[in-house]
Design a protein around this motif. Structure first.
Motif, PDB file in Angstrom:
ATOM      1  N   ASN A 114      25.156 -51.061 -10.839  1.00 10.78           N
ATOM      2  CA  ASN A 114      24.151 -50.868  -9.796  1.00 10.78           C
ATOM      3  C   ASN A 114      23.116 -49.844 -10.232  1.00 10.78           C
ATOM      4  O   ASN A 114      23.426 -48.921 -11.000  1.00 10.78           O
ATOM      5  CB  ASN A 114      24.811 -50.405  -8.498  1.00 10.78           C
ATOM      6  CG  ASN A 114      25.737 -51.454  -7.932  1.00 10.78           C
ATOM      7  OD1 ASN A 114      25.498 -52.650  -8.071  1.00 10.78           O
ATOM      8  ND2 ASN A 114      26.807 -51.009  -7.293  1.00 10.78           N
ATOM      9  N   SER A 117      20.764 -43.998  -7.495  1.00 11.63           N
ATOM     10  CA  SER A 117      20.099 -43.597  -6.257  1.00 11.63           C
ATOM     11  C   SER A 117      18.898 -42.695  -6.546  1.00 11.63           C
ATOM     12  O   SER A 117      18.743 -42.159  -7.649  1.00 11.63           O
ATOM     13  CB  SER A 117      21.086 -42.845  -5.367  1.00 11.63           C
ATOM     14  OG  SER A 117      21.422 -41.604  -5.967  1.00 11.63           O
ATOM     15  N   VAL A 118      18.093 -42.504  -5.540  1.00 14.87           N
ATOM     16  CA  VAL A 118      16.952 -41.591  -5.632  1.00 14.87           C
ATOM     17  C   VAL A 118      17.444 -40.173  -5.916  1.00 14.87           C
ATOM     18  O   VAL A 118      16.827 -39.426  -6.678  1.00 14.87           O
ATOM     19  CB  VAL A 118      16.112 -41.643  -4.334  1.00 14.87           C
ATOM     20  CG1 VAL A 118      15.030 -40.574  -4.336  1.00 14.87           C
ATOM     21  CG2 VAL A 118      15.496 -43.017  -4.159  1.00 14.87           C
ATOM     22  N   THR A 119      18.561 -39.801  -5.330  1.00 12.98           N
ATOM     23  CA  THR A 119      19.139 -38.471  -5.558  1.00 12.98           C
ATOM     24  C   THR A 119      19.497 -38.297  -7.031  1.00 12.98           C
ATOM     25  O   THR A 119      19.211 -37.255  -7.626  1.00 12.98           O
ATOM     26  CB  THR A 119      20.399 -38.268  -4.684  1.00 12.98           C
ATOM     27  OG1 THR A 119      20.046 -38.463  -3.320  1.00 12.98           O
ATOM     28  CG2 THR A 119      20.982 -36.890  -4.877  1.00 12.98           C
ATOM     29  N   THR A 120      20.097 -39.317  -7.631  1.00 17.66           N
ATOM     30  CA  THR A 120      20.452 -39.255  -9.048  1.00 17.66           C
ATOM     31  C   THR A 120      19.203 -39.170  -9.909  1.00 17.66           C
ATOM     32  O   THR A 120      19.154 -38.398 -10.874  1.00 17.66           O
ATOM     33  CB  THR A 120      21.300 -40.481  -9.448  1.00 17.66           C
ATOM     34  OG1 THR A 120      22.492 -40.486  -8.662  1.00 17.66           O
ATOM     35  CG2 THR A 120      21.670 -40.445 -10.917  1.00 17.66           C
ATOM     36  N   ASN A 152      21.004 -40.846 -15.474  1.00 22.10           N
ATOM     37  CA  ASN A 152      22.325 -40.766 -14.856  1.00 22.10           C
ATOM     38  C   ASN A 152      23.208 -39.685 -15.500  1.00 22.10           C
ATOM     39  O   ASN A 152      24.386 -39.897 -15.771  1.00 22.10           O
ATOM     40  CB  ASN A 152      23.012 -42.137 -14.888  1.00 22.10           C
ATOM     41  CG  ASN A 152      24.100 -42.273 -13.855  1.00 22.10           C
ATOM     42  OD1 ASN A 152      24.166 -41.505 -12.900  1.00 22.10           O
ATOM     43  ND2 ASN A 152      24.966 -43.234 -14.055  1.00 22.10           N
TER      44      ASN A 152
END
Length: 190
Positions: A114, A117-120, A152
């Motif tokens: 996947n 996320s935006v946070t990552t 990541n």
């Protein structure tokens, strides 16, 4: 385009994104252009490779909607990082990038899974700025010749430097809190 104009445009684009960490990386990146061990022609060629590759990826059905890919070129060596949901889209992305003129080698670092996320993504920008800052603080290397890409939590180091500087850069990067793994993709002067 003159070098000063390029630095101004690149710095302005980064600052307008509203992220202080990205602005730090952008300003450092501007200094890097001036002191780069690559010729100005190679720097321009690398920018062209990145733009054409991103544009070509955006044109392929399924890639822009289902993947998270970043293409970075240094001296004709291209690093592709990000995520694809399956091997078909990963292979399609590499095939699409491989058609770009001027690429000497592709480092395929696309992970099957996947998209992050935006946070990552924000954390990756923060990690990049921390690594770049630590590299600039080191007296064992010239950080202006090192490109840092974070995806990541994995840090990829590219550049045209001395072997001793490469080892020092890896040591600096691997000791930054939050860095999961460091990949060394340098070309060497000696």
């Amino acid at each position: 385009m003159k070098l000063k104009q390029f630095i101004f445009i690149a710095s302005t684009a980064v600052i307008l994104q509203g992220c202080v960490a990205a602005a730090v990386v952008g300003v450092i990146g501007g200094a890097t252009v001036v002191n780069d061990n690559r010729s100005l022609g190679n720097q321009v060629d690398d920018q062209k490779i990145e733009l054409v590759a991103h544009n070509n990826l955006a044109k392929v059905n399924g890639l822009s909607d289902n993947t998270n890919l970043q293409v970075v070129s240094f001296n004709g060596k291209v690093l592709v990082v990000g995520q694809a949901p399956n091997s078909y889209l990963k292979d399609l992305a590499i095939k699409t990038i491989n058609q770009v003129e001027g690429i000497e080698h592709i480092y395929d670092q696309i992970r099957i899974g996947n998209t992050v996320s935006v946070t990552t993504k924000s954390n990756d920008v923060w990690l990049t700025s921390k690594v770049k800052t630590a590299l600039f603080a080191s007296d064992q290397l010239d950080a202006t010749n090192i490109k840092v890409v974070t995806e990541n939590g994995e840090v990829f180091l590219m550049g045209l430097i001395k072997n001793s500087e490469a080892n020092a850069a890896v040591e600096v990067a691997r000791n930054i809190s939050g860095v999961n793994k460091v990949f060394k993709m340098f070309e060497y002067l000696d």
